[in-house]
Design an enzyme around this catalytic site. Structure first.
Site, mmCIF file in Angstrom:
data_model
loop_
_atom_site.group_PDB
_atom_site.id
_atom_site.type_symbol
_atom_site.label_atom_id
_atom_site.label_comp_id
_atom_site.label_asym_id
_atom_site.label_seq_id
_atom_site.Cartn_x
_atom_site.Cartn_y
_atom_site.Cartn_z
ATOM 1 N N HIS A 74 -1.367 -0.443 6.509
ATOM 2 C CA HIS A 74 -1.070 -0.539 5.276
ATOM 3 C C HIS A 74 0.019 -1.233 4.722
ATOM 4 O O HIS A 74 1.112 -0.569 5.398
ATOM 5 C CB HIS A 74 -1.425 0.690 4.339
ATOM 6 N N TYR A 203 -2.256 6.023 -5.722
ATOM 7 C CA TYR A 203 -1.598 7.347 -6.365
ATOM 8 C C TYR A 203 -1.890 7.188 -7.626
ATOM 9 O O TYR A 203 -1.240 6.230 -8.505
ATOM 10 C CB TYR A 203 -0.061 7.389 -6.023
ATOM 11 N N PRO A 295 2.979 17.814 -0.109
ATOM 12 C CA PRO A 295 2.275 16.434 0.384
ATOM 13 C C PRO A 295 2.598 15.222 0.121
ATOM 14 O O PRO A 295 2.387 14.147 0.616
ATOM 15 C CB PRO A 295 1.002 16.936 0.229
ATOM 16 N N LYS A 299 5.430 13.115 4.226
ATOM 17 C CA LYS A 299 6.421 13.020 5.239
ATOM 18 C C LYS A 299 6.550 14.242 6.162
ATOM 19 O O LYS A 299 7.388 14.052 7.097
ATOM 20 C CB LYS A 299 7.777 13.119 4.256
ATOM 21 N N TYR A 387 9.242 5.446 1.495
ATOM 22 C CA TYR A 387 7.854 5.537 1.965
ATOM 23 C C TYR A 387 7.645 5.159 3.494
ATOM 24 O O TYR A 387 7.265 5.811 4.032
ATOM 25 C CB TYR A 387 6.882 4.550 0.823
HETATM 26 C C1 DHB Z 1 -2.622 11.399 2.745
HETATM 27 C C2 DHB Z 1 -2.016 12.750 2.410
HETATM 28 C C3 DHB Z 1 -0.737 12.715 1.698
HETATM 29 O O1 DHB Z 1 -0.010 13.486 1.471
HETATM 30 C C4 DHB Z 1 -0.212 11.173 1.070
HETATM 31 O O2 DHB Z 1 0.804 11.023 0.345
HETATM 32 C C5 DHB Z 1 -0.994 10.053 1.428
HETATM 33 C C6 DHB Z 1 -1.992 10.334 2.337
HETATM 34 C C7 DHB Z 1 -3.732 11.607 3.434
HETATM 35 O O3 DHB Z 1 -3.959 12.704 3.972
HETATM 36 O O4 DHB Z 1 -4.241 10.529 4.012
#
Ligand code: DHB
Length: 393
Positions: A74, A203, A295, A299, A387
């Site tokens: 991506h 997001y 999450p 990271k 990111y």
């Molecule tokens: C996923 C988990 C995340 O915490 C995130 O920010 C982006 C993707 C995932 O599990 O695909």
């Protein structure tokens, strides 16, 4: 029975397996003790984002073959708020770097296969129970396997056994600090058998909370929405889940996620945690044992890999040249990266969730911050470079 090795590792997660692999390439022997079975560690659903530097490292180590076949690369993310979707390009704002969507348990499978193919000693269903002589030059770890008690004696002992570690508490209480922050929400995660709803992750911040559209493969998608951390998946029928996603992800142009059979439902809590320092004498901690991030931004895995990359280099210097500078500097160097990721994960979480009790003023601040990130190249770069991640230490 007493086993002896150079580096004793507790935990076969990303940190423990990767450390063992790096040490093997340097000619250093290690033994891994893992309380769970191989099947369990290879099937537990976790996050699925690999940073640019992690992908580069896996490529250098020749561990990237299956990932390259099965992952999705991506080059940006979407931020959705006020019913509109904005693209944030990593190509433009992070010098062309990218991320890979590849499930953590697939990464674990690749590492276990590589370690076992090289003849590694991974003891599954071996539960570490106590650290003996933590201050000595030969610390030992006691463990239970098949109902019998054993000991592993080593030059260095590394705790990669997660938050409920047996190694971290062996650091003297007056020499360590634990800093923590608990968030008043969790993530409800699903796996759905459906085609991707989007070419890149979405997001979303809605008046009622956060949602995330992620992916695993052309036929399996990963999606999350913000929930009460004490909620129970049994309260959520498939219909209720889809109604929630439709509401949180709604746009002015009528976008809808692709639906299908939901094959997994789970709730994860959200917290930030850092234990300092990450070394005491010949004991070290790495990955979730030393730090947890919420999450948002995914990271956790990369931090674990970055820790053990540093630690493996320090151990190499020790065994090759007898110098301890790398080991002595491990904690400080690792924590610099850890705190950057702690801030980023906290910032993303703060910007994208509805906090219980938050007022309209706070919501407007979040919307302003999102608009700034989408409208200003300087702000976009701040998000993008964090990111995709900083170079491996
Ligand atoms: C996923 C988990 C995340 O915490 C995130 O920010 C982006 C993707 C995932 O599990 O695909």
């Amino acid at each position: 029975m007493t086993l002896r090795t150079q580096v004793g590792i507790v935990g076969a997660g990303p940190a423990g397996l990767m450390l063992s692999h790096l040490l093997h390439l340097q000619g250093i022997e290690s033994v891994i003790l893992e309380s769970r079975s191989r099947e369990e560690i290879e099937s537990t659903v976790r996050a699925g984002v690999l940073e640019h530097g992690t992908v580069q490292l896996l490529t250098e180590l020749g561990l990237d073959a299956r990932m390259r076949r099965e992952c999705a690369e991506h080059h940006g993310i979407y931020l959705r708020f006020s019913g509109e979707t904005h693209h944030l390009s990593f190509t433009e704002h992070a010098d062309g770097r990218s991320i890979m969507l590849y499930a953590q348990h697939e990464f674990i499978k690749d590492l276990v296969a590589a370690r076992l193919a090289a003849g590694a000693q991974i003891h599954f269903e071996a539960k570490a129970t106590a650290v003996i002589d933590p201050e000595s030059r030969q610390p030992r770890i006691r463990y239970l396997q098949n109902g019998a008690e054993h000991e592993l004696r080593c030059d260095f002992l590394v705790g990669c056994d997660g938050y409920h570690s047996i190694v971290r508490p062996a650091f003297p209480a007056d020499r360590r600090k634990e800093l923590a922050h608990v968030y008043p929400m969790g993530w409800f995660g699903i796996l759905v058998e459906a085609p991707p709803s989007s070419d890149e992750l979405i997001y979303a911040l809605h008046d009622e909370g956060f949602a995330l559209v992620s992916t695993r493969s052309p036929t399996l998608q990963r999606m999350y929405f913000q929930c009460d951390p004490k909620d129970d998946v049994a309260n959520w029928s498939d219909d209720r889940i889809w109604a929630r996603f439709h509401r949180l992800l709604e746009t002015k142009d009528g976008w809808k996620p692709k639906t299908g059979p939901i094959v997994s439902k789970s709730i994860v809590g959200m917290r930030s945690f850092v234990a300092e320092p990450m070394q005491h004498g010949r004991l070290f901690i790495a990955g979730d044992t030393a730090h947890i991030v919420p999450p948002t931004g995914a990271k956790g895995l990369t931090l674990a890999v970055a820790d053990v990359n540093l630690l493996a280099r320090g151990l190499d210097e020790f065994y090759r040249r007898g110098t301890t500078a790398g080991l002595d500097g491990y904690s400080e160097a690792a924590l610099r990266r850890v705190w950057r990721a702690e801030h980023f994960s906290w910032w993303m979480t703060s910007m994208l969730h509805r906090f219980p009790g938050a007022d309209e003023f706070q919501h407007r601040l979040q919307l302003s911050q999102l608009a700034y990130v989408c409208g200003s190249p300087a702000a976009a770069r701040t998000l993008a470079e964090n990111y995709v991640g900083f170079p491996m230490p």
